[in-house]
Structure formats: structure tokens, C-alpha cells
Write an enzyme that holds these catalytic residues in place. Structure first.
Site, PDB file in Angstrom:
ATOM      1  CB  SER A 162      36.539  31.089  47.319  1.00 52.83           C
ATOM      2  OG  SER A 162      37.910  31.443  47.117  1.00 52.83           O
TER       3      SER A 162
ATOM      4  CE1 TYR B 185      33.159  38.038  35.551  1.00 52.71           C
ATOM      5  CE2 TYR B 185      32.990  37.867  33.164  1.00 52.71           C
ATOM      6  CZ  TYR B 185      33.645  37.576  34.342  1.00 52.71           C
ATOM      7  OH  TYR B 185      34.796  36.829  34.317  1.00 52.71           O
TER       8      TYR B 185
END
Length: 334
Positions: free
Chosen positions: A157, A58
Site C-alpha cells: 500500500s 468511515y
């Protein structure tokens, strides 16, 4: 209630596969410092960013050892001497460290916001990241008007579904690229105007359906060839906003579209927006989004709820391709 001196937390001490690195531990919980409140966690989702943070991929990583989870909703159970923004019993939303996958947490009052009263715990738990991402991308990168078209991939999503719903409330039409057309009816039910299979023919079909030079904003969460497909659909001087890379492949650099169509490429990370925004800007945005969700019955679908003890089952479901909603922890056995 009695204020605990421990919290049960889903922790990791190294970066790697969450199934291998996470452990459910009981760790000490100190009394809140002057500007902190102690929050009893009520619900928290499993987001792709959570798993990316644990795996070490990340944008920002936690200081190890760390607790998983980047957002949630909770109830204030104790306040530090200088924490005057919230009262005991206040329901609040939060994001970031020290992590939301735990039963209790001490949070600086500057890092939390009132939970929208119109949202239940599940919807409030997912409010900080996905609705804000969809809202800002839809409103910050193009001067869209009713009747204008946008295009996005990853339409099934949570962010993709929110983009469809928010756009519909503004009269903005959405073209949605998906990997499997079995989801077509479910997307049409929430306001999608056009649903296309994400393949090399999508741009041609879209132009034949709505005409050329009609799409003024593209939203990319996939990367790879899908991002190039979006470029082919955009009108001159339009924006392509990338906020994810689900394919884990680089997007081809669209040289001809940059030169001859004057496309503008942007990246968007909602965490960065939050870091730059003031507390009043954040609260104003939250109120605006919450009102839109309340007035138009907008929500994020949930496909699974688990106790923290059942975290392995929760993670397995959360990574299933094509799952119809979010997976949450919302039964902490408290």
C-alpha cells in the site's frame, strides 16, 4: 485569472456505493469569506478513506450533500479580506471538507498549509495523509534505533511503501507481509529487508531468519489473522499499531501475548492527530517529511491519472487489488 462563480464537483447526496451515489455536478461558488481563500484544485488522489466516507463506513462522515475527496493540492486564486497567510498564486495543500474532488473550493486559511516546493503536484496532492501516517507511526510508538526491526502488513500500500522508505533512511529494518510474493522485487528496490507471504508460516520463517525477540514495532492495516501473525513476531513489551482493517474482519484478541509478552495495542488515525496538533506542529512535521522525501528521493507511485469527467474509470482502477500505485484526478480541463 477570472474568479469563477461555479465549481464542477463530484457530489453525493446519500451514503452508499460510490459508483451509484456519486454525480458530477456544477454548483455555485461564493466569493471567499473574510478568513477564506479560493483555491483552484490542481490534483487530488482517490484514497480508501474517501470511498469509506462516501459509503458511510468511515470514522467521520460529511454533512450531506457533500463533495468527495479528503486531500489535494491547489493554487490560491482569491483571498478574503482577513486572509493574509497566503498570496494569490501560492501553492497549498489541504484536507477535509468541503472536499477535494472539484475544480475550485473556498477554504479557511487555518486549514491549509504551504505545499512543499520540492514536490510536484501529484506528490503534493498525496502529501497530507499517507506520508504523515507512515511518519507518525514509525516515530511515535517505539524508541527505534538503527538496526532495529519492525514488521508490517499491507506492505504494498502507499503507507506501507512509505514506511519502508522512511525506515530505510533511519537504518531501521523492515519485515513486510504481503499477499503475493510477485511484489517482492519492487519492495526490495525501495529498501525492504525481508518480504514474506502473509500466512500462518510467516512468524516461524521470520524468527528462523532474524532470530526471536528482534521486532519492536508492528503496523497493522489488515486485521483478521494477519494482525495475530504480527503479534507472534513481536518482542516482549512491543507495540502493535492498527490503522486500518482491509480484511473487514475483527482481529483475534491476542490474550496470551498481552499477558505473557506484555504487548501494547494502539490505534492510529492521522485525522485525529491533525485535529489535536497546532498549525506550527503541522507545518514543522510537513517540512521534516518533505526534506526526507527530497533528500532520499522518496515518493508515492502513481498508476493512473484521470480527468474529473472520467471519474468512473478512475474509481474502477482505484479499487483494483494489487494495483502498483495511487489513482489521481489531475486533469480538470481548466
Amino acid at each position: 485569472m477570472n474568479i469563477p462563480n461555479t465549481t464542477k464537483a463530484l457530489r453525493y447526496s446519500e451514503f452508499g456505493d460510490p459508483m451509484e451515489t456519486l454525480k458530477l455536478e456544477t454548483i455555485p461558488l461564493a466569493p471567499p469569506e473574510n478568513d477564506e481563500v479560493t483555491v483552484r484544485i490542481l490534483a487530488t488522489p482517490i484514497n480508501p478513506a474517501d470511498l469509506g466516507r462516501i459509503s458511510g463506513s468511515y470514522g467521520t462522515l460529511a454533512t450531506l450533500p457533500a463533495t468527495g475527496g479528503l486531500e489535494g493540492v491547489g493554487e490560491v486564486v482569491s483571498c478574503g479580506a482577513d486572509a493574509e497567510r497566503f498570496q494569490i498564486g501560492s501553492r497549498v495543500i489541504f484536507s477535509g471538507d468541503p472536499g477535494s474532488w472539484q475544480t475550485f473550493a473556498n477554504l479557511s486559511q487555518s486549514r491549509i498549509q504551504p505545499a512543499p516546493v520540492s514536490l510536484n503536484n501529484e506528490q503534493a496532492a498525496m502529501f497530507w495523509i499517507n506520508p504523515a501516517t507512515a511518519w507518525r507511526m514509525l516515530n511515535d510508538f517505539a524508541d527505534l534505533r538503527s538496526g532495529d526491526w519492525i514488521i508490517q502488513n499491507a506492505a504494498t500500500s502507499a503507507v506501507g511503501r512509505l514506511v519502508i522508505q522512511f525506515a530505510a533512511t533511519q537504518g531501521i529494518k523492515t519485515a513486510n507481509l504481503v499477499r503475493n510474493l510477485e511484489c517482492k522485487s519492487s519492495l526490495r528496490e525501495i529498501g525492504a529487508d525481508l518480504v514474506l507471504e502473509d500466512n500462518r508460516d510467516a512468524a516461524k520463517i521470520l524468527k528462523e531468519t532474524i532470530g526471536p525477540n528482534k521486532v519492536y514495532l508492528g503496523l497493522n492495516a489488515v486485521g483478521g489473522s494477519s494482525a495475530l501473525t504480527i503479534c507472534k513476531c513481536l518482542a516482549d513489551q512491543s507495540a502493535l499499531v492498527t490503522y486500518g482493517g482491509m480484511d473487514r474482519e475483527p482481529a483475534p484478541f491476542p490474550t496470551r501475548y498481552l499477558i505473557f509478552n506484555d504487548l501494547r495495542l494502539y490505534g492510529f488515525w492521522v485525522s485525529q492527530w491533525y485535529r489535536k496538533a497546532s498549525a506550527s506542529e503541522i507545518e514543522e512535521m510537513h517540512q521534516t517529511i518533505a526534506k526526507s522525501m527530497r533528500d532520499h528521493s522518496i515518493s508515492i507511485p502513481v498508476c493512473g491519472s484521470y480527468a474529473l469527467d472520467d471519474w468512473r474509470d478512475a474509481l474502477v482502477q482505484s479499487i483494483q487489488p494489487g494495483k502498483p500505485g495511487k489513482v489521481l484526478f489531475n486533469d480538470y480541463g481548466q
